[in-house]
Enzyme design. Structure first.
Site, PDB file in Angstrom:
ATOM      1  N   GLY A 146       0.811  -1.219   0.000  1.00  0.00           N
ATOM      2  CA  GLY A 146       0.000   0.000   0.000  1.00  0.00           C
ATOM      3  C   GLY A 146       0.835   1.255   0.000  1.00  0.00           C
ATOM      4  O   GLY A 146       0.332   2.359  -0.228  1.00  0.00           O
ATOM      5  N   ARG A 147       2.112   1.107   0.318  1.00  0.00           N
ATOM      6  CA  ARG A 147       2.978   2.307   0.317  1.00  0.00           C
ATOM      7  C   ARG A 147       4.386   1.919  -0.065  1.00  0.00           C
ATOM      8  O   ARG A 147       5.352   2.561   0.330  1.00  0.00           O
ATOM      9  CB  ARG A 147       2.984   2.956   1.682  1.00  0.00           C
ATOM     10  CG  ARG A 147       3.539   1.989   2.689  1.00  0.00           C
ATOM     11  CD  ARG A 147       3.585   2.508   4.044  1.00  0.00           C
ATOM     12  NE  ARG A 147       3.529   1.325   4.873  1.00  0.00           N
ATOM     13  CZ  ARG A 147       4.282   1.152   5.926  1.00  0.00           C
ATOM     14  NH1 ARG A 147       5.110   2.073   6.295  1.00  0.00           N
ATOM     15  NH2 ARG A 147       4.177   0.049   6.622  1.00  0.00           N
ATOM     16  N   LYS A 178       9.981   2.098  -0.324  1.00  0.00           N
ATOM     17  CA  LYS A 178       8.911   2.241   0.663  1.00  0.00           C
ATOM     18  C   LYS A 178       8.586   3.719   0.851  1.00  0.00           C
ATOM     19  O   LYS A 178       9.495   4.541   0.964  1.00  0.00           O
ATOM     20  CB  LYS A 178       9.417   1.643   1.980  1.00  0.00           C
ATOM     21  CG  LYS A 178       8.371   1.378   3.025  1.00  0.00           C
ATOM     22  CD  LYS A 178       8.973   0.470   4.104  1.00  0.00           C
ATOM     23  CE  LYS A 178       8.027   0.205   5.231  1.00  0.00           C
ATOM     24  NZ  LYS A 178       8.615  -0.733   6.200  1.00  0.00           N
ATOM     25  N   ASP A 196      -2.220   6.821   3.027  1.00  0.00           N
ATOM     26  CA  ASP A 196      -1.743   7.866   2.113  1.00  0.00           C
ATOM     27  C   ASP A 196      -0.553   7.412   1.264  1.00  0.00           C
ATOM     28  O   ASP A 196      -0.065   8.162   0.427  1.00  0.00           O
ATOM     29  CB  ASP A 196      -1.387   9.144   2.894  1.00  0.00           C
ATOM     30  CG  ASP A 196      -0.300   8.902   3.937  1.00  0.00           C
ATOM     31  OD1 ASP A 196       0.320   7.819   3.928  1.00  0.00           O
ATOM     32  OD2 ASP A 196      -0.076   9.808   4.770  1.00  0.00           O
ATOM     33  N   GLY A 197      -0.057   6.196   1.515  1.00  0.00           N
ATOM     34  CA  GLY A 197       1.054   5.682   0.709  1.00  0.00           C
ATOM     35  C   GLY A 197       2.413   6.254   1.090  1.00  0.00           C
ATOM     36  O   GLY A 197       3.416   5.940   0.454  1.00  0.00           O
ATOM     37  N   ARG A 236      14.895  -0.347  -0.147  1.00  0.00           N
ATOM     38  CA  ARG A 236      15.252  -1.519   0.630  1.00  0.00           C
ATOM     39  C   ARG A 236      15.512  -2.699  -0.293  1.00  0.00           C
ATOM     40  O   ARG A 236      14.928  -2.796  -1.376  1.00  0.00           O
ATOM     41  CB  ARG A 236      14.116  -1.738   1.615  1.00  0.00           C
ATOM     42  CG  ARG A 236      13.700  -3.115   1.900  1.00  0.00           C
ATOM     43  CD  ARG A 236      12.689  -3.075   3.016  1.00  0.00           C
ATOM     44  NE  ARG A 236      11.449  -3.694   2.588  1.00  0.00           N
ATOM     45  CZ  ARG A 236      10.366  -3.789   3.346  1.00  0.00           C
ATOM     46  NH1 ARG A 236      10.334  -3.261   4.546  1.00  0.00           N
ATOM     47  NH2 ARG A 236       9.297  -4.396   2.898  1.00  0.00           N
ATOM     48  N   ASP A 284       1.734 -11.450   6.967  1.00  0.00           N
ATOM     49  CA  ASP A 284       2.189 -10.626   5.835  1.00  0.00           C
ATOM     50  C   ASP A 284       3.575 -10.039   6.094  1.00  0.00           C
ATOM     51  O   ASP A 284       4.181  -9.465   5.195  1.00  0.00           O
ATOM     52  CB  ASP A 284       1.188  -9.490   5.547  1.00  0.00           C
ATOM     53  CG  ASP A 284       0.860  -8.678   6.777  1.00  0.00           C
ATOM     54  OD1 ASP A 284       0.361  -9.250   7.755  1.00  0.00           O
ATOM     55  OD2 ASP A 284       1.120  -7.463   6.787  1.00  0.00           O
ATOM     56  N   ASN A 285       4.069 -10.200   7.312  1.00  0.00           N
ATOM     57  CA  ASN A 285       5.419  -9.732   7.635  1.00  0.00           C
ATOM     58  C   ASN A 285       6.356 -10.905   7.854  1.00  0.00           C
ATOM     59  O   ASN A 285       7.367 -10.784   8.544  1.00  0.00           O
ATOM     60  CB  ASN A 285       5.394  -8.841   8.881  1.00  0.00           C
ATOM     61  CG  ASN A 285       4.665  -7.534   8.627  1.00  0.00           C
ATOM     62  OD1 ASN A 285       4.580  -7.078   7.493  1.00  0.00           O
ATOM     63  ND2 ASN A 285       4.143  -6.931   9.669  1.00  0.00           N
ATOM     64  N   ASP A 324      10.159  -6.037   7.632  1.00  0.00           N
ATOM     65  CA  ASP A 324       9.200  -5.092   8.185  1.00  0.00           C
ATOM     66  C   ASP A 324       9.558  -4.650   9.601  1.00  0.00           C
ATOM     67  O   ASP A 324       9.058  -5.182  10.591  1.00  0.00           O
ATOM     68  CB  ASP A 324       7.769  -5.656   8.130  1.00  0.00           C
ATOM     69  CG  ASP A 324       6.800  -4.552   7.769  1.00  0.00           C
ATOM     70  OD1 ASP A 324       6.992  -3.444   8.291  1.00  0.00           O
ATOM     71  OD2 ASP A 324       5.897  -4.786   6.968  1.00  0.00           O
TER      72      ASP A 324
HETATM   73  P1  AMP Z   1       2.619  -3.027   7.944  1.00  0.00           P
HETATM   74  O1  AMP Z   1       1.985  -2.751   9.271  1.00  0.00           O
HETATM   75  O2  AMP Z   1       3.722  -2.073   7.628  1.00  0.00           O
HETATM   76  O3  AMP Z   1       3.042  -4.437   7.808  1.00  0.00           O
HETATM   77  O4  AMP Z   1       1.501  -2.747   6.853  1.00  0.00           O
HETATM   78  C1  AMP Z   1       0.318  -3.489   6.803  1.00  0.00           C
HETATM   79  C2  AMP Z   1      -0.485  -3.105   5.577  1.00  0.00           C
HETATM   80  O5  AMP Z   1      -0.891  -1.748   5.631  1.00  0.00           O
HETATM   81  C3  AMP Z   1       0.252  -3.252   4.258  1.00  0.00           C
HETATM   82  O6  AMP Z   1      -0.665  -3.674   3.293  1.00  0.00           O
HETATM   83  C4  AMP Z   1       0.730  -1.852   3.988  1.00  0.00           C
HETATM   84  O7  AMP Z   1       0.961  -1.635   2.620  1.00  0.00           O
HETATM   85  C5  AMP Z   1      -0.440  -1.030   4.491  1.00  0.00           C
HETATM   86  N1  AMP Z   1      -0.041   0.319   4.899  1.00  0.00           N
HETATM   87  C6  AMP Z   1       0.633   0.684   6.005  1.00  0.00           C
HETATM   88  N2  AMP Z   1       0.835   2.004   6.051  1.00  0.00           N
HETATM   89  C7  AMP Z   1       0.274   2.521   4.939  1.00  0.00           C
HETATM   90  C8  AMP Z   1       0.141   3.846   4.398  1.00  0.00           C
HETATM   91  N3  AMP Z   1       0.634   4.922   5.022  1.00  0.00           N
HETATM   92  N4  AMP Z   1      -0.498   3.976   3.233  1.00  0.00           N
HETATM   93  C9  AMP Z   1      -1.008   2.921   2.591  1.00  0.00           C
HETATM   94  N5  AMP Z   1      -0.922   1.660   3.027  1.00  0.00           N
HETATM   95  C10 AMP Z   1      -0.288   1.447   4.200  1.00  0.00           C
HETATM   96 MG    MG Z   2       4.187  -5.265   6.368  1.00  0.00          MG
END
Ligand code: AMP
Ligand code: MG
Length: 486
Positions: A87-88, A108, A120-121, A171, A247-248, A257
């Site tokens: 997502g980002r 990232k 917000d990506g 990364r 997912d991590n 992650d």
């Molecule tokens: P994470 O907690 O980093 O493992 O992220 C979990 C999920 O949330 C993944 O699908 C990420 O791509 C999404 N995600 C986290 N932060 C953002 C962000 N700021 N914008 C869009 N997607 C996000």
């Molecule tokens: Mg993740």
């Protein structure tokens, strides 16, 4: 310019979405890891130079890059989410290093993608620097991990805890395929995709077993063994991942992650730092059972490609998953024996290790220094060690047992000490130091970042004038909570 290839983007379209990094017109380079760039065969200066920099800033994308956002699902804190995905972050492409290993280049904080949901990506400077420092420290400690190749500031503020400087991290990973990638296709009953993904991962990461009788079963075993080794390694250095969602959990066995991760100062098996882990699901001492749980989830996703007869598939998968505790146990004993300076396996080793850990827990002794100072006590008492354990009388008894166990191996004390200092680090990215480094960076000062990176690049060697980096936090420096801060 390194040649970028995109084997993952050659998989069917439902594996990803094509994307382009968002434009950051006023971007600036914050850090470049020239050492890692060299290992990857990227020319010195390329990342800071026009091409590399413009790619990270979304200003110009190399002709051979085919950026994509990968699709994946995942169990987050035990709850299944059928669609997550990048997502980002964006997979810019792959680099084939001179040693023949293929690496993903992943950006990232590159802006929104079709998987961004409400997000917000973006990424912000603090978490980007945290990941940079901690992942590079892990690499220097010898732990399989994604690596930090470069960081930039985007020049645009992002709303988090108030406005914060936007940033991006470039990364590197062996790949970004996760347990959740398999779950994504299993949830859609897309067995063709499961088969293709299994073949892809076997060819890329485990070619030695790619022609096994049941490839998916061989894959499950390789991932299980890798996770067992990885989590035992984390344990042996006091590392808490913080968000071991499926997912991590990397299929290639790397730490991936770095959100609310932390190295423990004062030892407690129940230690949690992550602000989002209210139940302590991912507490230090739970990490092995969570890795096992995640492996079960991978097994469930793979069932349709293990055997067309569901009962047979379950029996086969269960047998592999059941071996996890043996793999973890062997890896754990191996790591801790080495930490104690032992080279041979003997009955009673597990009790000896558990005995020291329980003394550490009782005194809430500093995890890192407990092992490092123990090396001073191979032959005689150590005032530093006694002080760490608040004069606990149990320590003296335990030391007698340990020394007699060393004597059984007939080892030379100086050699034991040297062996211990080579596996028990003196420098880890302590939470309060990481926090101070981030606060300085927010003031525009990158001296603490540079100093931390330098000290952590040689975690086992005592470095003159760097004592402050070895010490646990004073009460007013304590960081109780870490945040994803995404
Ligand atoms: P994470 O907690 O980093 O493992 O992220 C979990 C999920 O949330 C993944 O699908 C990420 O791509 C999404 N995600 C986290 N932060 C953002 C962000 N700021 N914008 C869009 N997607 C996000
Ligand atoms: Mg993740």
């Amino acid at each position: 310019m390194p040649a970028l290839t995109s084997t993952y983007a050659q998989l069917p379209e439902r594996f990803f979405a094509p994307v382009a990094p968002g434009l950051a017109e006023r971007a600036e380079v914050v850090a470049v890891n020239e050492g890692l760039a060299g290992e990857l065969g990227i020319a010195p200066g390329w990342l800071r130079g026009d091409e590399g920099f413009r790619m990270m800033a979304g200003q110009a994308i190399a002709a051979d890059a085919a950026p994509i956002a990968m699709a994946y699902a995942g169990h987050q804190f035990g709850n299944f989410v059928p669609q997550l995905g990048d997502g980002r972050a964006m997979l810019l492409g792959e680099v084939l290093a001179p040693d023949g290993v293929r690496h993903d280049l992943h950006l990232k904080g590159a802006g929104r993608t079709p998987f961004s949901r409400g997000g917000d990506g973006n990424a912000v400077l603090g978490p980007v620097l945290r990941e940079y420092v901690v992942s590079e420290a892990m690499a220097a400690l010898g732990v399989p991990t994604t690596r930090a190749l470069a960081a930039i500031k985007t020049g645009t503020a992002v709303f988090r805890d108030g406005m914060e400087p936007g940033a991006r991290l470039l990364r590197v990973a062996q790949s970004h395929v996760r347990v959740g990638t398999f779950q994504y296709f299993a949830a859609r009953q897309d067995f063709e995709a499961l088969g293709l993904l299994t073949d892809y991962v076997l060819q890329r990461h485990y070619p030695d077993v790619a022609s096994a009788e049941v490839p998916a079963l061989a894959l499950l075993e390789q991932v299980g063994r890798g996770q067992a080794e990885l989590v035992a390694h984390w344990h042996s250095i006091g590392f808490i991942h913080g968000v071991m969602n499926t997912d991590n959990c990397s299929i290639a066995g790397e730490t991936i992650d770095y959100g609310p991760c932390a190295f423990m100062d004062f030892f407690s098996p129940a230690q949690v730092y992550s602000s989002i882990d209210q139940q302590g699901r991912y507490a230090f001492g739970n990490q092995p059972s969570i890795a096992h749980w995640n492996l079960v989830k991978l097994a469930e996703a793979l069932l349709p490609v293990i055997d067309s007869d569901p009962d047979k598939a379950v029996t086969l998968a269960q047998a592999v998953v059941n071996d996890f505790s043996d793999w973890f146990g062997a890896a754990y004993l191996g790591r801790y024996r080495a930490k104690l300076g032992l080279t041979e396996a003997r009955d009673g080793d597990a009790e000896l290790i558990a005995g020291y850990l329980s003394l550490m827990a009782r005194a809430r002794a500093d995890f890192t220094l407990s092992w490092r100072y123990l090396a001073d006590a191979v032959e005689a008492g150590s005032a530093r060690l006694d002080a760490l354990f608040d004069g606990d009388a149990g320590l003296a008894d335990w030391l007698v047992n340990w020394r007699s166990r060393l004597a059984v191996e007939g080892a030379d004390p100086a050699e034991v000490r040297a062996r211990m200092l080579a596996v028990n680090p003196l420098y880890i990215p302590r939470n309060h130091l990481v926090q101070e480094m981030i606060e300085a960076a927010y003031r525009g000062e990158f001296g603490p970042f540079e100093a931390l990176m330098q000290v952590l690049s040689r975690p086992f060697d005592e470095q003159a004038g760097r004592e402050a980096f070895t010490l646990p936090p004073e009460p007013d420096q304590m960081v109780e909570r870490t945040f994803c801060g995404t």
